[in-house]
Design a protein around this motif. Sequence first.
Motif, PDB file in Angstrom:
ATOM      1  N   ARG A  17      -4.748  16.480  12.063  1.00  0.00           N
ATOM      2  CA  ARG A  17      -3.401  16.128  12.533  1.00  0.00           C
ATOM      3  C   ARG A  17      -3.372  14.691  12.998  1.00  0.00           C
ATOM      4  NH1 ARG A  17      -0.094  18.472  17.160  1.00  0.00           N
ATOM      5  NH2 ARG A  17       1.592  17.107  16.490  1.00  0.00           N
ATOM      6  N   ASP A  18      -2.283  13.999  12.686  1.00  0.00           N
ATOM      7  CA  ASP A  18      -2.165  12.577  12.999  1.00  0.00           C
ATOM      8  C   ASP A  18      -0.904  12.368  13.829  1.00  0.00           C
ATOM      9  OD1 ASP A  18      -1.955   9.841  13.052  1.00  0.00           O
ATOM     10  OD2 ASP A  18      -1.690   9.591  10.893  1.00  0.00           O
ATOM     11  N   PRO A  19      -0.985  12.607  15.139  1.00  0.00           N
ATOM     12  CA  PRO A  19       0.226  12.529  15.975  1.00  0.00           C
ATOM     13  C   PRO A  19       0.851  11.137  15.994  1.00  0.00           C
ATOM     14  CG  PRO A  19      -1.726  13.075  17.308  1.00  0.00           C
ATOM     15  CD  PRO A  19      -2.185  12.999  15.885  1.00  0.00           C
ATOM     16  N   GLN A  20       0.009  10.086  15.891  1.00  0.00           N
ATOM     17  CA  GLN A  20       0.567   8.724  15.846  1.00  0.00           C
ATOM     18  C   GLN A  20       1.416   8.553  14.592  1.00  0.00           C
ATOM     19  OE1 GLN A  20      -2.859   5.934  16.383  1.00  0.00           O
ATOM     20  NE2 GLN A  20      -1.251   4.604  17.224  1.00  0.00           N
ATOM     21  N   GLY A  21       0.877   9.004  13.467  1.00  0.00           N
ATOM     22  CA  GLY A  21       1.627   8.924  12.206  1.00  0.00           C
ATOM     23  C   GLY A  21       2.927   9.706  12.285  1.00  0.00           C
ATOM     24  N   GLU A  22       2.854  10.905  12.885  1.00  0.00           N
ATOM     25  CA  GLU A  22       4.066  11.725  13.019  1.00  0.00           C
ATOM     26  C   GLU A  22       5.097  11.030  13.906  1.00  0.00           C
ATOM     27  OE1 GLU A  22       2.724  15.622  14.394  1.00  0.00           O
ATOM     28  OE2 GLU A  22       1.267  15.674  12.755  1.00  0.00           O
ATOM     29  N   ALA A  23       4.615  10.388  14.977  1.00  0.00           N
ATOM     30  CA  ALA A  23       5.530   9.708  15.900  1.00  0.00           C
ATOM     31  C   ALA A  23       6.222   8.536  15.199  1.00  0.00           C
ATOM     32  CB  ALA A  23       4.767   9.213  17.128  1.00  0.00           C
ATOM     33  N   VAL A  24       5.445   7.746  14.455  1.00  0.00           N
ATOM     34  CA  VAL A  24       6.042   6.594  13.768  1.00  0.00           C
ATOM     35  C   VAL A  24       7.006   7.080  12.688  1.00  0.00           C
ATOM     36  CG1 VAL A  24       5.585   4.561  12.346  1.00  0.00           C
ATOM     37  CG2 VAL A  24       4.093   5.074  14.281  1.00  0.00           C
ATOM     38  N   GLU A  32      17.528   6.017  10.710  1.00  0.00           N
ATOM     39  CA  GLU A  32      18.306   6.398   9.520  1.00  0.00           C
ATOM     40  C   GLU A  32      17.943   5.567   8.303  1.00  0.00           C
ATOM     41  OE1 GLU A  32      22.436   7.114  10.423  1.00  0.00           O
ATOM     42  OE2 GLU A  32      21.908   8.009  12.357  1.00  0.00           O
ATOM     43  N   VAL A  33      16.662   5.240   8.221  1.00  0.00           N
ATOM     44  CA  VAL A  33      16.142   4.613   7.006  1.00  0.00           C
ATOM     45  C   VAL A  33      15.755   5.742   6.056  1.00  0.00           C
ATOM     46  CG1 VAL A  33      14.285   3.188   6.061  1.00  0.00           C
ATOM     47  CG2 VAL A  33      15.300   2.608   8.264  1.00  0.00           C
ATOM     48  N   LYS A  34      16.328   5.724   4.852  1.00  0.00           N
ATOM     49  CA  LYS A  34      16.051   6.786   3.881  1.00  0.00           C
ATOM     50  C   LYS A  34      14.932   6.348   2.927  1.00  0.00           C
ATOM     51  CE  LYS A  34      20.083   9.564   4.111  1.00  0.00           C
ATOM     52  NZ  LYS A  34      20.548   9.187   5.411  1.00  0.00           N
ATOM     53  N   GLY A  35      14.205   7.329   2.425  1.00  0.00           N
ATOM     54  CA  GLY A  35      13.238   7.046   1.361  1.00  0.00           C
ATOM     55  C   GLY A  35      11.944   6.433   1.852  1.00  0.00           C
ATOM     56  N   VAL A  36      11.678   6.536   3.153  1.00  0.00           N
ATOM     57  CA  VAL A  36      10.405   6.041   3.683  1.00  0.00           C
ATOM     58  C   VAL A  36       9.686   7.203   4.363  1.00  0.00           C
ATOM     59  CG1 VAL A  36       9.277   4.499   5.336  1.00  0.00           C
ATOM     60  CG2 VAL A  36      11.259   3.693   4.042  1.00  0.00           C
ATOM     61  N   LYS A  37       8.429   7.391   4.006  1.00  0.00           N
ATOM     62  CA  LYS A  37       7.617   8.437   4.641  1.00  0.00           C
ATOM     63  C   LYS A  37       6.322   7.788   5.138  1.00  0.00           C
ATOM     64  CE  LYS A  37       5.720  12.358   5.664  1.00  0.00           C
ATOM     65  NZ  LYS A  37       6.125  12.962   6.932  1.00  0.00           N
TER      66      LYS A  37
ATOM     67  N   ILE B   6       2.482   1.913   0.175  1.00  0.00           N
ATOM     68  CA  ILE B   6       2.344   0.665   0.920  1.00  0.00           C
ATOM     69  C   ILE B   6       1.256   0.819   1.988  1.00  0.00           C
ATOM     70  CG2 ILE B   6       3.579  -1.034   2.342  1.00  0.00           C
ATOM     71  CD1 ILE B   6       5.096  -0.789  -0.174  1.00  0.00           C
ATOM     72  N   GLU B   7       0.433  -0.209   2.088  1.00  0.00           N
ATOM     73  CA  GLU B   7      -0.510  -0.289   3.207  1.00  0.00           C
ATOM     74  C   GLU B   7      -0.097  -1.468   4.069  1.00  0.00           C
ATOM     75  OE1 GLU B   7      -4.750   1.459   2.007  1.00  0.00           O
ATOM     76  OE2 GLU B   7      -4.432  -0.621   1.445  1.00  0.00           O
ATOM     77  N   LEU B   8       0.182  -1.174   5.319  1.00  0.00           N
ATOM     78  CA  LEU B   8       0.653  -2.204   6.232  1.00  0.00           C
ATOM     79  C   LEU B   8      -0.424  -2.469   7.281  1.00  0.00           C
ATOM     80  CD1 LEU B   8       3.232  -3.835   7.165  1.00  0.00           C
ATOM     81  CD2 LEU B   8       3.679  -1.919   8.691  1.00  0.00           C
ATOM     82  N   ILE B   9      -0.736  -3.733   7.471  1.00  0.00           N
ATOM     83  CA  ILE B   9      -1.692  -4.097   8.513  1.00  0.00           C
ATOM     84  C   ILE B   9      -0.994  -4.994   9.519  1.00  0.00           C
ATOM     85  CG2 ILE B   9      -3.759  -5.476   8.971  1.00  0.00           C
ATOM     86  CD1 ILE B   9      -4.809  -4.220   6.289  1.00  0.00           C
ATOM     87  N   SER B  46      -0.110   3.669   6.504  1.00  0.00           N
ATOM     88  CA  SER B  46       0.140   3.925   5.087  1.00  0.00           C
ATOM     89  C   SER B  46       1.457   4.667   4.968  1.00  0.00           C
ATOM     90  CB  SER B  46      -1.002   4.724   4.462  1.00  0.00           C
ATOM     91  OG  SER B  46      -0.961   6.053   4.886  1.00  0.00           O
ATOM     92  N   MET B  47       2.241   4.279   3.981  1.00  0.00           N
ATOM     93  CA  MET B  47       3.557   4.909   3.811  1.00  0.00           C
ATOM     94  C   MET B  47       3.979   4.909   2.353  1.00  0.00           C
ATOM     95  SD  MET B  47       6.001   1.939   5.457  1.00  0.00           S
ATOM     96  CE  MET B  47       4.948   1.361   6.769  1.00  0.00           C
ATOM     97  N   ASP B  48       4.881   5.819   2.024  1.00  0.00           N
ATOM     98  CA  ASP B  48       5.517   5.854   0.708  1.00  0.00           C
ATOM     99  C   ASP B  48       6.932   5.318   0.864  1.00  0.00           C
ATOM    100  OD1 ASP B  48       3.373   6.978  -0.523  1.00  0.00           O
ATOM    101  OD2 ASP B  48       4.207   8.997  -0.665  1.00  0.00           O
ATOM    102  N   VAL B  49       7.325   4.461  -0.057  1.00  0.00           N
ATOM    103  CA  VAL B  49       8.668   3.888  -0.001  1.00  0.00           C
ATOM    104  C   VAL B  49       9.334   4.069  -1.364  1.00  0.00           C
ATOM    105  CG1 VAL B  49       9.984   1.741   0.290  1.00  0.00           C
ATOM    106  CG2 VAL B  49       8.009   2.187   1.747  1.00  0.00           C
ATOM    107  N   ASP B  50      10.496   4.707  -1.370  1.00  0.00           N
ATOM    108  CA  ASP B  50      11.274   4.854  -2.604  1.00  0.00           C
ATOM    109  C   ASP B  50      12.085   3.600  -2.821  1.00  0.00           C
ATOM    110  OD1 ASP B  50      10.327   7.426  -2.835  1.00  0.00           O
ATOM    111  OD2 ASP B  50      12.078   8.335  -1.871  1.00  0.00           O
ATOM    112  N   ALA B  51      11.928   2.982  -4.000  1.00  0.00           N
ATOM    113  CA  ALA B  51      12.659   1.745  -4.274  1.00  0.00           C
ATOM    114  C   ALA B  51      12.753   1.550  -5.785  1.00  0.00           C
ATOM    115  CB  ALA B  51      11.957   0.558  -3.631  1.00  0.00           C
ATOM    116  N   ARG B  52      13.603   0.618  -6.186  1.00  0.00           N
ATOM    117  CA  ARG B  52      13.800   0.343  -7.613  1.00  0.00           C
ATOM    118  C   ARG B  52      12.771  -0.640  -8.153  1.00  0.00           C
ATOM    119  NH1 ARG B  52      18.577   0.485  -5.475  1.00  0.00           N
ATOM    120  NH2 ARG B  52      19.867   2.295  -5.900  1.00  0.00           N
TER     121      ARG B  52
END
Lengths: 84, 84
Positions: A17-24, A32-37, B6-9, B46-52
């Motif tokens: 489990r990655d609580p920091q990742g879940e929090a971010v 309300e940014v869509k399409g970002v996980k 995406i990898e963000l540092i 690390s994140m996934d971003v939906d984009a064109r």
Amino acid sequence: MATYKIELIVKPKAGVRDPQGEAVDGAVKGLEVKGVKVHQVGRYLSMDVDARSTDEAKRIVDDLCKRLLVNPNLETYTARVEGA
Amino acid sequence: MATYKIELIVKPKAGVRDPQGEAVDGAVKGLEVKGVKVHQVGRYLSMDVDARSTDEAKRIVDDLCKRLLVNPNLETYTARVEGA
């Protein structure tokens, strides 16, 4: 002897489990940014390592990770040698 | 629409004191490991971003960094798009 620039990334193991990742991720959703996980949040370290070869530099970093920097029960790491 | 990995540092700006980096460097010295200098400690996301396009993915990440993830007074960031 050369100096190698190392970038070390330490992140939660798969399945841990990655609580920091879940929090971010929750905070991103709150904007309300869509399409970002956001999947994982981890640590980044940059260091210089004196060694005779890339392989030796990696061995020194592996040793440091085992002895100090990484908790192998919960974390995994990747070390990138700059220019290698 | 594609999903970009995406990898963000995020790391301390040059010239800003980095107590985490200093602490880790001190701990390395405490192990009597020679020839290693820890410079900076930062965050990895690390994140996934939906984009064109890659460019659009980077714009979305820049926007998120400004609005949430990065304190521009003290921190700087780099975003890597996997496979770009």
